[in-house]
Design a protein around this motif. Structure first.
Motif, mmCIF file in Angstrom:
data_model
loop_
_atom_site.group_PDB
_atom_site.id
_atom_site.type_symbol
_atom_site.label_atom_id
_atom_site.label_comp_id
_atom_site.label_asym_id
_atom_site.label_seq_id
_atom_site.Cartn_x
_atom_site.Cartn_y
_atom_site.Cartn_z
ATOM 1 N N ARG A 14 4.557 -1.849 4.324
ATOM 2 C CA ARG A 14 3.682 -0.663 4.273
ATOM 3 C C ARG A 14 2.759 -0.718 3.049
ATOM 4 O O ARG A 14 1.580 -0.389 3.129
ATOM 5 N N GLU A 15 3.305 -1.161 1.917
ATOM 6 C CA GLU A 15 2.483 -1.299 0.715
ATOM 7 C C GLU A 15 1.396 -2.349 0.910
ATOM 8 O O GLU A 15 0.244 -2.153 0.504
ATOM 9 N N THR A 50 3.534 6.204 -0.814
ATOM 10 C CA THR A 50 3.386 4.748 -0.892
ATOM 11 C C THR A 50 2.304 4.358 -1.893
ATOM 12 O O THR A 50 2.482 3.425 -2.684
#
Length: 128
Positions: A14-15, A50
């Motif tokens: 996700r990062e 995030t």
């Protein structure tokens, strides 16, 4: 004098998605990032959290614009790519770069011309 690259902590999937968005599209607000996700989109709080994690890791920074944070990449794609490639070679090829190149050759993912360019780069680097 050799310039050392900063070392960054490892990224989650996700990062990495958010970093790609910032590299490709420049500085963005979280709501702008959300528009770039396919459906089903993550919740705004998920993306916001995030991005703050990325900021804590040193990958991004922000500027305040009209009371909101607009985030931008601090790390370059090359900082991330070199580290990622090294991790792939370590995890999947027992640390052997030649095994990784051999796999590319066997799967016909690299041409003879590209191999020659790699050899030229290695020889040039050795002579520097």
């Amino acid at each position: 004098m050799t310039r050392t690259r900063p070392t960054y902590p490892r990224l989650t999937e996700r990062e990495a998605e958010i970093m790609e968005m910032l590299w490709e599209n420049g500085p963005q607000f979280v709501r702008e990032m959300l528009t770039r996700y396919p459906d089903p989109k993550p919740h705004v709080n998920t993306v916001s959290t995030t991005v703050r994690i990325l900021e804590n890791k040193g990958y991004v920074a922000h500027e305040t614009v009209s009371g909101s944070h607009r985030y931008h990449a601090v790390a370059s794609p090359s900082d991330f790519a070199g580290r990622s490639l090294a991790q792939v070679i370590k995890n999947y090829f027992r640390g052997s770069a030649s095994a990784a190149v051999s796999a590319l050759v066997e799967e016909e993912k690299i041409t003879v011309d590209e191999l020659r360019q790699i050899i030229d780069m290695v020889e040039q680097h050795k002579n520097d």
